[in-house]
Design a protein around this motif. Structure first.
Motif, PDB file in Angstrom:
ATOM      1  N   ALA A  46       0.818  -1.208   0.000  1.00 22.65           N
ATOM      2  CA  ALA A  46       0.000   0.000   0.000  1.00 22.65           C
ATOM      3  C   ALA A  46       0.855   1.261   0.000  1.00 22.65           C
ATOM      4  CB  ALA A  46      -0.922   0.007   1.227  1.00 22.65           C
ATOM      5  N   HIS A  47       0.654   2.110  -0.987  1.00 22.66           N
ATOM      6  CA  HIS A  47       1.048   3.520  -1.010  1.00 22.66           C
ATOM      7  C   HIS A  47       2.538   3.818  -1.184  1.00 22.66           C
ATOM      8  CE1 HIS A  47      -3.041   4.150   0.148  1.00 22.66           C
ATOM      9  NE2 HIS A  47      -2.878   3.744   1.391  1.00 22.66           N
ATOM     10  N   ASP A  48       3.428   3.093  -0.510  1.00 16.92           N
ATOM     11  CA  ASP A  48       4.815   3.562  -0.379  1.00 16.92           C
ATOM     12  C   ASP A  48       5.802   2.418  -0.604  1.00 16.92           C
ATOM     13  OD1 ASP A  48       7.249   4.677   0.399  1.00 16.92           O
ATOM     14  OD2 ASP A  48       6.378   5.800   2.061  1.00 16.92           O
ATOM     15  N   ALA A  49       6.179   2.214  -1.859  1.00 13.60           N
ATOM     16  CA  ALA A  49       7.098   1.119  -2.182  1.00 13.60           C
ATOM     17  C   ALA A  49       8.438   1.283  -1.482  1.00 13.60           C
ATOM     18  CB  ALA A  49       7.297   1.030  -3.700  1.00 13.60           C
ATOM     19  N   ASP A  50       8.905   2.526  -1.328  1.00 13.19           N
ATOM     20  CA  ASP A  50      10.199   2.749  -0.671  1.00 13.19           C
ATOM     21  C   ASP A  50      10.169   2.310   0.786  1.00 13.19           C
ATOM     22  OD1 ASP A  50      11.269   3.773  -2.994  1.00 13.19           O
ATOM     23  OD2 ASP A  50      10.944   5.873  -2.427  1.00 13.19           O
ATOM     24  N   ALA A  51       9.119   2.680   1.494  1.00 14.56           N
ATOM     25  CA  ALA A  51       9.020   2.309   2.909  1.00 14.56           C
ATOM     26  C   ALA A  51       8.892   0.800   3.076  1.00 14.56           C
ATOM     27  CB  ALA A  51       7.827   3.012   3.545  1.00 14.56           C
ATOM     28  N   ILE A  52       8.131   0.166   2.190  1.00 23.70           N
ATOM     29  CA  ILE A  52       7.961  -1.284   2.281  1.00 23.70           C
ATOM     30  C   ILE A  52       9.279  -1.986   1.964  1.00 23.70           C
ATOM     31  CG2 ILE A  52       6.708  -3.270   1.380  1.00 23.70           C
ATOM     32  CD1 ILE A  52       4.410  -1.272   0.719  1.00 23.70           C
ATOM     33  N   ALA A  53       9.974  -1.521   0.923  1.00 18.81           N
ATOM     34  CA  ALA A  53      11.265  -2.114   0.579  1.00 18.81           C
ATOM     35  C   ALA A  53      12.261  -1.953   1.716  1.00 18.81           C
ATOM     36  CB  ALA A  53      11.801  -1.486  -0.703  1.00 18.81           C
ATOM     37  N   ALA A  54      12.238  -0.814   2.387  1.00 22.11           N
ATOM     38  CA  ALA A  54      13.140  -0.601   3.517  1.00 22.11           C
ATOM     39  C   ALA A  54      12.831  -1.567   4.649  1.00 22.11           C
ATOM     40  CB  ALA A  54      13.038   0.843   3.998  1.00 22.11           C
ATOM     41  N   ALA A  55      11.542  -1.848   4.868  1.00 24.23           N
ATOM     42  CA  ALA A  55      11.163  -2.782   5.926  1.00 24.23           C
ATOM     43  C   ALA A  55      11.546  -4.214   5.573  1.00 24.23           C
ATOM     44  CB  ALA A  55       9.663  -2.686   6.192  1.00 24.23           C
ATOM     45  N   VAL A  56      11.490  -4.558   4.301  1.00 22.01           N
ATOM     46  CA  VAL A  56      11.929  -5.886   3.864  1.00 22.01           C
ATOM     47  C   VAL A  56      13.433  -6.010   4.011  1.00 22.01           C
ATOM     48  CG1 VAL A  56      12.116  -7.436   1.874  1.00 22.01           C
ATOM     49  CG2 VAL A  56       9.977  -6.199   2.302  1.00 22.01           C
ATOM     50  N   GLY A  57      14.150  -4.931   3.737  1.00 24.68           N
ATOM     51  CA  GLY A  57      15.602  -4.923   3.871  1.00 24.68           C
ATOM     52  C   GLY A  57      16.273  -5.778   2.819  1.00 24.68           C
ATOM     53  N   ASP A  58      17.295  -6.531   3.233  1.00 26.79           N
ATOM     54  CA  ASP A  58      18.044  -7.328   2.260  1.00 26.79           C
ATOM     55  C   ASP A  58      17.499  -8.742   2.116  1.00 26.79           C
ATOM     56  OD1 ASP A  58      18.801  -8.389   4.665  1.00 26.79           O
ATOM     57  OD2 ASP A  58      20.957  -8.008   4.423  1.00 26.79           O
TER      58      ASP A  58
END
Length: 213
Positions: A46-58
């Motif tokens: 939802a809404h923020d691919a950057d924030a989600i990618a940061a939460a997924v991390g590596d």
């Protein structure tokens, strides 16, 4: 199962808009990330691919699972998929909703009732729960004692059914037959707002039915 002890559920809230039937509303969405230290899935990008990618991390992102096709639950899915290479999974009955937001991009694969998605050794079973939308699904993780309900069930009652492609009797049947049959202690992680449990919501079924008529 291997890896089950390491599995965790990460949660972030993203903000944006929901648009349907000519209206637009500000909304906060729950994004759920299920996995361990090496791989994960995202439930509702939802809404923020950057924030989600940061939460997924590596971690390796194995899939982006859409509980339904409303735009606030899928708007960041193509960008997150492009960034991570993860496939986007959506029930085919909601493809018309997806197309309203992403007319030039297709989901990568279809979700089906009773399909099992495995991440980090933990199984999540897809439960088709139409009503809020025709292709709405919930994801039940018995090992984790939780169900990810999307917009089908919230703390205090069913998801909204006042807009296109939704139906109140259908969502009540879905909740009654597919969700309230789960163990009472099952934690309900919702698409918006606070968690609840099946046991907390089950006694109110008749109230919801009466309120909906």
């Amino acid at each position: 199962m291997a890896g089950g002890s390491r599995v965790r559920v990460d949660h972030l809230v993203t903000s944006g808009t929901f648009s349907l039937d000519g209206g637009t509303w500000e909304v906060d969405n729950n994004v759920w990330i299920v996995g361990d230290d090496t791989e994960a899935i995202v439930i509702d990008a939802a809404h923020d691919a950057d924030a989600i990618a940061a939460a997924v991390g590596d971690r390796t992102l194995a899939a982006i699972v859409c509980t339904h096709g409303h735009d606030d639950h899928i708007d960041a899915a193509p960008a997150l998929a492009a960034r991570t290479g993860a496939p986007v999974l959506l029930h085919p009955a909601d493809l018309m909703l997806w197309k309203q937001r992403h007319p030039d991009v297709e989901p990568d694969a279809e979700l089906a009732d009773r399909q099992v998605i495995t991440v980090a050794g933990t199984e999540l079973t897809v439960l088709h729960t139409p009503g809020h939308s025709p292709g709405a699904v919930c994801l039940y993780a018995a090992d984790l004692g939780t169900v990810f309900s999307g917009d089908t069930l919230f703390q205090g009652g069913p998801g909204a059914t006042g807009r296109s492609f939704s139906d109140f009797p259908t969502i009540i049947t879905s909740i009654q037959e597919r969700l309230l049959t789960l163990p009472a202690r099952t934690l309900v992680r919702t698409g918006h707002g606070d968690d609840t449990t099946i046991g907390d919501e089950a006694p109110h079924l008749e109230e919801w039915i009466a309120r909906g008529h």
